[in-house]
Motif scaffolding. Structure first.
Motif, PDB file in Angstrom:
ATOM      1  N   UNK A  15      34.359  14.092  68.881  1.00  0.00           N
ATOM      2  CA  UNK A  15      35.017  15.385  68.753  1.00  0.00           C
ATOM      3  C   UNK A  15      34.778  16.031  67.403  1.00  0.00           C
ATOM      4  N   UNK A  16      34.671  15.209  66.357  1.00  0.00           N
ATOM      5  CA  UNK A  16      34.513  15.741  65.006  1.00  0.00           C
ATOM      6  C   UNK A  16      33.076  16.078  64.660  1.00  0.00           C
ATOM      7  N   UNK A  17      32.096  15.290  65.141  1.00  0.00           N
ATOM      8  CA  UNK A  17      30.708  15.483  64.701  1.00  0.00           C
ATOM      9  C   UNK A  17      29.797  16.035  65.802  1.00  0.00           C
ATOM     10  N   UNK A  18      30.241  16.026  67.068  1.00  0.00           N
ATOM     11  CA  UNK A  18      29.430  16.593  68.133  1.00  0.00           C
ATOM     12  C   UNK A  18      29.122  18.055  67.851  1.00  0.00           C
ATOM     13  N   UNK A  19      27.871  18.465  68.128  1.00  0.00           N
ATOM     14  CA  UNK A  19      27.398  19.819  67.811  1.00  0.00           C
ATOM     15  C   UNK A  19      27.597  20.124  66.330  1.00  0.00           C
ATOM     16  N   UNK A  20      27.586  19.081  65.491  1.00  0.00           N
ATOM     17  CA  UNK A  20      27.794  19.220  64.041  1.00  0.00           C
ATOM     18  C   UNK A  20      29.086  19.972  63.736  1.00  0.00           C
ATOM     19  N   UNK A  21      30.124  19.722  64.549  1.00  0.00           N
ATOM     20  CA  UNK A  21      31.417  20.359  64.309  1.00  0.00           C
ATOM     21  C   UNK A  21      31.447  21.832  64.640  1.00  0.00           C
ATOM     22  N   UNK A  22      30.498  22.296  65.441  1.00  0.00           N
ATOM     23  CA  UNK A  22      30.401  23.729  65.732  1.00  0.00           C
ATOM     24  C   UNK A  22      30.845  24.072  67.151  1.00  0.00           C
ATOM     25  N   UNK A  23      31.776  23.302  67.675  1.00  0.00           N
ATOM     26  CA  UNK A  23      32.402  23.645  68.950  1.00  0.00           C
ATOM     27  C   UNK A  23      33.755  24.290  68.668  1.00  0.00           C
ATOM     28  N   UNK A  24      34.164  25.216  69.514  1.00  0.00           N
ATOM     29  CA  UNK A  24      35.522  25.749  69.369  1.00  0.00           C
ATOM     30  C   UNK A  24      36.546  24.660  69.671  1.00  0.00           C
ATOM     31  N   UNK A  47      32.680   3.869  61.040  1.00  0.00           N
ATOM     32  CA  UNK A  47      31.929   4.555  62.093  1.00  0.00           C
ATOM     33  C   UNK A  47      31.038   5.646  61.504  1.00  0.00           C
ATOM     34  N   UNK A  48      31.545   6.369  60.510  1.00  0.00           N
ATOM     35  CA  UNK A  48      30.756   7.438  59.897  1.00  0.00           C
ATOM     36  C   UNK A  48      29.531   6.877  59.174  1.00  0.00           C
ATOM     37  N   UNK A  49      29.624   5.659  58.689  1.00  0.00           N
ATOM     38  CA  UNK A  49      28.472   5.037  58.027  1.00  0.00           C
ATOM     39  C   UNK A  49      27.332   4.789  58.999  1.00  0.00           C
ATOM     40  N   UNK A  50      27.657   4.728  60.291  1.00  0.00           N
ATOM     41  CA  UNK A  50      26.645   4.438  61.303  1.00  0.00           C
ATOM     42  C   UNK A  50      26.011   5.704  61.898  1.00  0.00           C
ATOM     43  N   UNK A  51      26.520   6.878  61.518  1.00  0.00           N
ATOM     44  CA  UNK A  51      25.993   8.116  62.081  1.00  0.00           C
ATOM     45  C   UNK A  51      24.564   8.358  61.608  1.00  0.00           C
ATOM     46  N   UNK A  52      23.720   8.745  62.536  1.00  0.00           N
ATOM     47  CA  UNK A  52      22.336   9.084  62.210  1.00  0.00           C
ATOM     48  C   UNK A  52      22.167  10.599  62.307  1.00  0.00           C
ATOM     49  N   UNK A  53      21.753  11.206  61.207  1.00  0.00           N
ATOM     50  CA  UNK A  53      21.649  12.658  61.101  1.00  0.00           C
ATOM     51  C   UNK A  53      20.173  13.039  61.031  1.00  0.00           C
ATOM     52  N   UNK A  54      19.768  13.981  61.860  1.00  0.00           N
ATOM     53  CA  UNK A  54      18.371  14.383  61.830  1.00  0.00           C
ATOM     54  C   UNK A  54      18.003  15.258  63.006  1.00  0.00           C
ATOM     55  N   UNK A  55      16.708  15.373  63.243  1.00  0.00           N
ATOM     56  CA  UNK A  55      16.152  16.197  64.306  1.00  0.00           C
ATOM     57  C   UNK A  55      16.907  15.963  65.615  1.00  0.00           C
ATOM     58  N   UNK A  56      17.577  16.978  66.139  1.00  0.00           N
ATOM     59  CA  UNK A  56      18.389  16.771  67.348  1.00  0.00           C
ATOM     60  C   UNK A  56      17.567  16.490  68.602  1.00  0.00           C
ATOM     61  N   UNK A  57      16.258  16.794  68.562  1.00  0.00           N
ATOM     62  CA  UNK A  57      15.432  16.483  69.719  1.00  0.00           C
ATOM     63  C   UNK A  57      15.063  15.006  69.777  1.00  0.00           C
ATOM     64  N   UNK A  58      15.359  14.287  68.709  1.00  0.00           N
ATOM     65  CA  UNK A  58      15.211  12.832  68.699  1.00  0.00           C
ATOM     66  C   UNK A  58      16.532  12.239  69.177  1.00  0.00           C
ATOM     67  N   UNK A  59      16.511  11.624  70.349  1.00  0.00           N
ATOM     68  CA  UNK A  59      17.764  11.151  70.954  1.00  0.00           C
ATOM     69  C   UNK A  59      18.400   9.987  70.216  1.00  0.00           C
ATOM     70  N   UNK A  60      17.756   9.480  69.179  1.00  0.00           N
ATOM     71  CA  UNK A  60      18.359   8.434  68.363  1.00  0.00           C
ATOM     72  C   UNK A  60      19.365   9.003  67.362  1.00  0.00           C
ATOM     73  N   UNK A  61      19.340  10.317  67.174  1.00  0.00           N
ATOM     74  CA  UNK A  61      20.216  10.951  66.190  1.00  0.00           C
ATOM     75  C   UNK A  61      21.526  11.405  66.823  1.00  0.00           C
ATOM     76  N   UNK A  62      22.621  11.206  66.091  1.00  0.00           N
ATOM     77  CA  UNK A  62      23.942  11.630  66.566  1.00  0.00           C
ATOM     78  C   UNK A  62      24.251  13.070  66.195  1.00  0.00           C
ATOM     79  N   UNK A  63      23.775  13.508  65.023  1.00  0.00           N
ATOM     80  CA  UNK A  63      24.188  14.785  64.448  1.00  0.00           C
ATOM     81  C   UNK A  63      22.961  15.599  64.052  1.00  0.00           C
ATOM     82  N   UNK A  64      22.920  16.845  64.484  1.00  0.00           N
ATOM     83  CA  UNK A  64      21.855  17.755  64.101  1.00  0.00           C
ATOM     84  C   UNK A  64      22.297  18.684  62.985  1.00  0.00           C
TER      85      UNK A  64
END
Length: 508
Positions: free
Chosen positions: A286-295, A318-335
């Motif tokens: 809920x907090x990081x999906x769509x990089x926090x850009x959901x209403x 849990x936040x230490x495990x988040x992978x941030x990067x290219x959203x077209x790479x399905x290994x990443x959690x946050x774009x």
């Protein structure tokens, strides 16, 4: 990505103005769509002038006269075929959504699936546009109500769900017999052009009148034209509270209808009786999906004091495990965030939070280096705050999560309700009494209230929207279709006498 654009015929037409299969030679300013994924320009779309806009409205008004005469099930069949076309294009459109907007590829696919789902819902609805029958107080009389198409529906959508929200409105409006004029976000025009091509192809194959499915690309001025236009009985607007207040005022001034789905400041209550491991999944997504850009993004966690430290530790890990990067790479959690203006607002919110006394347990910041060249990638942050901080009362469209401590359920509900917005809310608890209290009349004041699921990820079967500064509108499921129609009450006298209601005598 070029292959995807070519598949939607986007390169063949750079106009952003269409009445269906016809693309007007738009003469407005160019809009350059740049991807936040890599910072590259994708394509240029020409926006509408006022003359372009007026031509579209005229064509839509002409089309309404014919479209409303089609039987609703026949209109539903057209929408069914749109759903099938979306199934065919799901992968390509989902990738385009992900690349142009920046959400993860799975979320891009999910958004297209949401469009497919609302098509399915609308098809069934096309045979259920029902009214009521009522007993008359007068002998030999029958009363009932029926629903008629409203006219032109103006749809203003936001960048964060560049195609799904349009479909929520348009598919329902079409089966109701309305015609639509869509003003997409100027930050995501290409996904709108792709959807216009998909829908227009289906409409053309079914002989649907030109003007039922219209697109007008442009900036703020196009939204202002829609809001002030007396030819448009309904304007559905999704976006910020600031934008919604302007639209609502303009539409209200001419006594039109405004369907507003605006900002959220959504909280999850973590009870002492919660399943903490399950809660963690809902809170983090809920907090990081769509990089926090959901209403519906989770902005606040209201945590019972007895489990506060335990749950905070789980969050940090849990936040230490988040992978941030290219959203077209399905290994990443946050774009990425949508653009650098959004990054600036994120940084300002962090500084304001610190200035008010917030303590960050997970620090934020902008990511740099290989893979982050667009400058739009940021670190999801967590801060311990007080609910009364001004920055906490404000919706920041970014992955900043605020932690708040409580001691009893009544306090938690008051904290949950203690913000100007009222979109989505949730409680994590295995305590039946707490769950029912949260859902009671004295519980959550939001349009959406969940138990043991997060604040985001609404299904299309339920009406979507919220209260207070969220605007009060409802889209998608349940009886939200009524917003797109006008109600008519009918009384039929099948006698040779004319008695008046309330026993009034009027003899000649």
């Amino acid at each position: 990505m070029q292959k995807i654009l070519t598949g939607f015929n986007i390169q063949a037409v750079n106009s952003g103005v269409s009445t269906g299969t016809t693309w007007l030679p738009a003469a407005g300013e160019p809009i350059v769509s740049s991807s936040p994924v890599d910072g590259k320009d994708i394509a240029t779309v020409t926006s509408a002038t006022r003359a372009d806009y007026d031509a579209v409205v005229q064509k839509a008004a002409e089309a309404f006269g014919a479209w409303r005469q089609w039987p609703a099930p026949r209109r539903g069949e057209v929408v069914r075929q749109i759903g099938e076309a979306l199934r065919t294009h799901k992968e390509a459109l989902g990738r385009l959504v992900s690349y142009e907007m920046g959400k993860s590829l799975q979320e891009g696919y999910g958004e297209v699936q949401e469009m497919i789902d609302i098509c399915d819902f609308a098809v069934g609805l096309s045979r259920q546009l029902h009214g009521l029958t009522m007993h008359s107080e007068r002998p030999g009389h029958r009363m009932y109500e029926q629903w008629h198409p409203l006219g032109i529906a103006g749809i203003i959508s936001a960048f964060n769900f560049p195609v799904a929200v349009w479909s929520w409105n348009s598919m329902l409006a079409w089966v109701c017999g309305d015609v639509c004029i869509w003003k997409p976000s100027e930050k995501t025009p290409l996904t709108a052009l792709a959807c216009q091509h998909i829908a227009a192809t289906v409409f053309a194959a079914n002989g649907v009148p030109e003007g039922v499915c219209c697109l007008v690309t442009g900036g703020r001025e196009v939204g202002e034209w829609l809001a002030a236009d007396t030819r448009i009985p309904l304007v559905s607007a999704t976006g910020s509270t600031r934008m919604g207040k302007a639209v609502g005022a303009a539409v209200g001034a001419r006594l039109g209808r405004a369907l507003l789905e605006l900002g959220g400041n959504n909280a999850i209550i973590i009870s002492k009786d919660a399943d903490l491991d399950m809660s963690l999944i809902g809170c983090v997504f809920g907090a990081v999906g769509t990089a926090g850009q959901r209403c519906t993004s989770t902005r606040r966690l209201i945590i019972h004091e007895s489990v506060y430290e335990t749950f905070k530790t789980k969050l940090v890990n849990a936040y230490k495990q988040l992978r941030i990067g290219d959203p077209l790479d399905e290994q990443h959690h946050v774009g990425p965030l949508i653009d650098r203006q959004a990054v600036d607002m994120y940084l300002q919110a962090i500084e304001k939070c610190k200035a008010e006394g917030g303590k960050f347990v997970v620090e934020g910041g902008v990511l740099e280096g290989k893979g982050y060249e667009s400058g739009c990638y940021v670190k999801p942050a967590i801060a311990e705050v007080e609910n009364g901080f001004s920055i906490v009362q404000h919706e920041t469209f970014a992955p900043i999560l605020y932690l708040i401590k409580y001691s009893h359920i009544e306090e938690a509900i008051a904290l949950q309700n203690g913000v100007p917005q009222g979109l989505s809310s949730a409680i994590m608890t295995l305590n039946l009494r707490e769950a029912e209290q949260f859902l009671s009349q004295a519980g959550s004041d939001c349009g959406i209230a969940n138990v043991n699921i997060g604040t985001s990820g609404a299904e299309i079967g339920g009406a979507f929207g919220g209260e207070k500064e969220t605007g009060g509108g409802r889209e998608s499921g349940s009886d939200a279709w009524k917003a797109y129609m006008r109600r008519q009450t009918n009384t039929i006298n099948y006698t040779d006498k004319l008695p008046l209601a309330q026993g009034i005598k009027f003899d000649l």
